[in-house]
Design an enzyme around this catalytic site. Structure first.
Site, short mmCIF file in Angstrom:
data_model
loop_
_atom_site.label_atom_id
_atom_site.label_comp_id
_atom_site.label_asym_id
_atom_site.label_seq_id
_atom_site.Cartn_x
_atom_site.Cartn_y
_atom_site.Cartn_z
N ASP A 148 0.69 -1.54 -0.22
CA ASP A 148 -0.09 -0.11 0.21
C ASP A 148 0.71 1.79 0.02
O ASP A 148 -0.10 2.32 0.49
CB ASP A 148 -1.21 -0.02 1.20
CG ASP A 148 -2.33 -1.39 0.79
OD1 ASP A 148 -2.75 -1.32 -0.31
OD2 ASP A 148 -2.60 -1.54 2.22
N ASP A 193 -6.45 -5.38 -3.87
CA ASP A 193 -6.51 -3.38 -3.56
C ASP A 193 -5.18 -2.72 -4.45
O ASP A 193 -4.55 -1.65 -4.92
CB ASP A 193 -6.49 -3.34 -1.94
CG ASP A 193 -7.94 -4.45 -1.55
OD1 ASP A 193 -7.90 -4.90 -1.97
OD2 ASP A 193 -7.54 -3.82 -0.62
N1 GLY Z 1 -6.53 -1.78 1.05
C1 GLY Z 1 -7.52 -2.19 2.19
C2 GLY Z 1 -8.98 -2.00 2.39
O1 GLY Z 1 -9.28 -1.53 1.61
O2 GLY Z 1 -9.64 -1.66 3.62
#
Ligand code: GLY
Length: 369
Positions: A94, A151
């Site tokens: 992330d 994600d």
């Molecule tokens: N990327 C983590 C979430 O959407 O919770």
């Protein structure tokens, strides 16, 4: 006279101006708003994946209006985020969300050279997570060496950005390998996507699917659907590869078929009818992706669906009072984990609402490209 989207953006910007003074005084990066106060992330502090969204909101306001306080406050948050490079242990895939939306947006708007270096630093960390067996590793636990998640399609934009910035195609090659694995292994025949797929880290062979943040194994976690929709759209905008556009359209068709009559979004499209569990973050992300898809295809159905989503949020789920500091209500972090937040305000919901409004108002800084 302002239209309703310009008015909503201005009201959100005014609210964030008030909230920014509180965040600066407390020296924190807000994660969510509770009882009129900001809460920093209770998980990994400033190293949590959501840390870039607060400065990203400020950069969207700056792009629209150039208020000096936004630049000062965004840079304060960025200095906390770049301290995490040294701590390092909890950074994961992330870093795309964290640094492209903060330092990357800063560089895009101001030309700041250090911000570009910090963004490149983050891209190098993301490259370091690439397993040539075919995917970008999501998380750090030893037992999760083979885990990849949908994600991550959003984080690929950082790699495409780095290849454009440096002229070195390695970053984009890694992004394309991951995206093709996602096409093959995450996208289902009905246009929905899985959240987590585990691979054998030695061979890249598929081991199994995990339910992740959705209702159940094989169900359709709506935020995952939104990440897939917007993520494949961004992969297309970054590369012009038609297979990514095709995937984005298929995911969009499934998402649009599940928009509720009130324009809000269920947390999981397979949740029981008896369960009233909403995740408006999913709707805000999908609205952004659908508007980009409309621009890419010229098909107005995507824009109309995005408007249904944004109108639903503005009509039912925006809090303009000072009882809370954030704006968007009914955000749910994860279907089964109420500890991370259920029907609450979380900063990334506000970010995607602001991005959607900025797109409608013609001021979006489009930090992903
Ligand atoms: N990327 C983590 C979430 O959407 O919770």
């Amino acid at each position: 006279m302002r239209n309703r989207y310009e008015e909503a953006f201005q009201k959100a910007a005014d609210k964030y101006c008030r909230g920014a003074r509180i965040a600066a005084r407390e020296g924190i990066i807000p994660y969510k708003s509770e009882k009129g106060a900001w809460i920093p992330s209770p998980f990994d502090g400033n190293g949590w994946w959501t840390g870039g969204f607060y400065p990203a909101i400020l950069w969207q306001i700056y792009a629209a209006d150039k208020p000096e306080w936004c630049l000062i406050e965004a840079r304060r948050a960025e200095s906390l985020l770049t301290e995490e490079f040294r701590i390092f242990s909890h950074l994961n895939h992330d870093v795309g969300f964290m640094y492209l939306l903060s330092c990357g947006a800063d560089h895009k708007l101001t030309g700041d050279k250090q911000a570009a270096l910090d963004t490149l630093h983050a891209a190098s960390l993301l490259m370091g997570r690439f397993n040539p067996a075919g995917y970008i590793r999501a998380w750090n636990q030893p037992a999760q060496a083979g885990f990849a998640i949908i994600d991550c399609m959003m984080n690929l934009s950082l790699l495409y950005w780095a290849s454009r910035k440096t002229g070195d195609p390695r970053f984009a090659h890694a992004a394309d390998v991951h995206a093709h694995t996602a096409l093959r292994e995450f996208l289902r025949p009905d246009g929905s996507v899985s959240h987590i797929i585990e691979f054998d880290p030695e061979t890249g062979a598929r081991v199994r699917e995990h339910p992740g943040q959705g209702y159940a194994l094989g169900s359709q976690w709506s935020r995952g659907q939104a990440w897939g929709l917007y993520g494949f759209t961004l992969a297309y905008l970054n590369t012009e590869k038609p297979e990514y556009l095709d995937a984005a359209k298929r995911i969009a068709a499934n998402f649009m078929a599940h928009i509720r009559p009130d324009g809000l979004t269920d947390c999981d499209f397979c949740q029981p009818d008896t369960e009233e569990r909403i995740d408006n973050i999913a709707g805000a992300i999908a609205a952004c992706g659908l508007m980009e898809l409309e621009k890419a295809t010229g098909d107005e159905a995507y824009r109309n669906a995005a408007l249904r989503l944004v109108d639903g949020l503005l009509e039912h789920c925006c809090d303009w009072t000072d009882q809370r500091l954030g704006v968007l209500t009914h955000c749910t972090a994860s279907y089964h984990d109420d500890g991370a937040g259920r029907h609450t305000n979380i900063v990334y919901g506000d970010y995607f609402l602001m991005e959607a409004l900025a797109k409608l108002n013609g001021t979006d800084l489009m930090p992903w490209l």
